[in-house]
Each structure stands twice: as C-alpha cells, then as structure tokens.
Design a protein around this motif. Structure first.
Motif: not given
Length: 224
Positions: A194-211
């Motif tokens: 609550a109070g953040a800018t919350n963004t849904q990504t594409g279909c990424l794995t837990h670590n894939g979001i870093l790459e």
C-alpha cells in the motif's frame, strides 16, 4: 609588455592557482545519480546483480555509485537491517551523497523495509525497489527453518509488525515488481505494498526478473 601589465598577469595567474588548490573536490555523486545499494535475497549472493549493474554502467552510472554486497541470509532480517544501516552510512560518507537508492530482490526487501521503518532509514533513502519480494509472506517458506526463512512465513510476527500501520513510511518513493509466473512467492499479491507503485511484469521466473532488460529499464527510470 609593460611591467605593470606583467605584474597584473602574474597576480591573476597566482590567484587562479590558489583557487584551484582550495576548491573542494567534486563528490562522487556529481553526475546527478544517487548511489545505489543492491540487496539480494535468501540464499542469494552479490553476483546475482552483475547483469543489472552492467546495464547501469552502460547507462552512465559509475563504479562509485553502485554498491553490491553479500550477507548471511540465514540470520534474522533484524540483524541484516542493522548491517544495511551501517552499509548505507558508509556509502553516504564515501560519496558525500544525501541519500541512497535501494534495489532489492526477494527477501532483501524485508530487511531494508525494517531499516526504513525502524532504524530511521526512510530519511536516507530516496527510492526503494522490491523485485519479487515476499512483503506479505510466502507459503514456500513453510519448509525451511532458518531465522530469516521463518520470518517470511505468512502471518509471522516479523511481517505482522513490519506491515502494521504505514507499509511505505516516510518520504522515499516505493516501487514493487511482481510476476504471475513466480513460483517462489505465493500468493502473487504478497509483493504489492500500500502506497507503492506496484507493477506486474511479464511471465518471469523468480530469478529471471533480475536478468530481464524491460525490468531493468523500468528500475533505471524509477531511480533516475
């Protein structure tokens, strides 16, 4: 050249030299970037940030503005928060910056949120980012017994306290990114604050979001 003109020239050159000697050195953040502290998650390491850090460098950030570190992710997030506090203070002292940006992955968001809320960290953070963070817990932590892992359980005392009242305290800009294909953070709704800018990504794995280059671009623009 008349002697009086030579005298004036030497005096001007001497004054300029003195000015150069006494002029303060430009701080490390003179480029206009806040220094960034990258905080990995449970069983992670500093090397997980290599791709993102390389991208920041390609976009003009310097080594002196990018701080990557490893810590004992089995210890309580309270202990890690105190280490984050010391790390941030060191960064501010070294760079002369007024604030840092904090970019976290997974459990790294929990210790840094504790720092922001309970250790006056919100006054030293400009932008805070959680990539795939278990901000409201995850059921995958039910099978591990380390101090930090039990703190990630849904309904834990740690999370209940951390999420009580304002979830995004103080002046920092808070941003979270979550993937519908992340099988480590369950439920997906755990990430958003609550109070953040919350963004849904594409279909990424837990670590894939870093790459992912798209996520990097969004993170870069958020802290810029």
């Amino acid at each position: 050249m008349p002697r009086v003109l030579l005298s004036r020239l030497f005096a001007a050159v001497g004054l300029a030299a003195v000015s150069l000697l006494i002029a303060p050195l430009a701080p490390a953040h003179a480029t206009g970037h806040d220094p960034i502290l990258f905080v990995h998650g449970w069983q992670g390491s500093s090397s997980q940030w290599n791709t993102m850090i390389a991208a920041f460098k390609a976009d003009g950030w310097t080594d002196a503005e990018l701080y990557n570190w490893s810590y004992n992710s089995n210890q309580s997030n309270v202990t890690t928060a105190a280490q984050v506090e010391a790390k941030v203070d060191d960064i501010l002292r070294i760079t002369g910056a007024a604030k840092v940006d904090v970019v976290t992955h997974s459990m790294g968001g929990l210790s840094t949120r504790y720092y922001a809320k309970n250790l006056n960290g919100a006054t030293k953070i400009d932008d805070w980012i959680s990539l795939a963070g278990p901000n409201h817990g995850t059921d995958t932590s039910n099978g591990c017994l380390t101090a930090s892992c039990t703190e990630m359980r849904i309904g834990s005392a740690y999370l209940t306290s951390l999420n009580s009242g304002d979830e995004t305290p103080g002046a920092p800009a808070y941003g979270t990114w979550w993937s519908p294909c992340d099988t480590v953070i369950n439920p997906d709704s755990s990430v958003s604050l609550a109070g953040a800018t919350n963004t849904q990504t594409g279909c990424l794995t837990h670590n894939g979001i870093l790459e992912n280059s798209t996520i990097y671009g969004q993170v870069r623009d958020f802290v810029r």
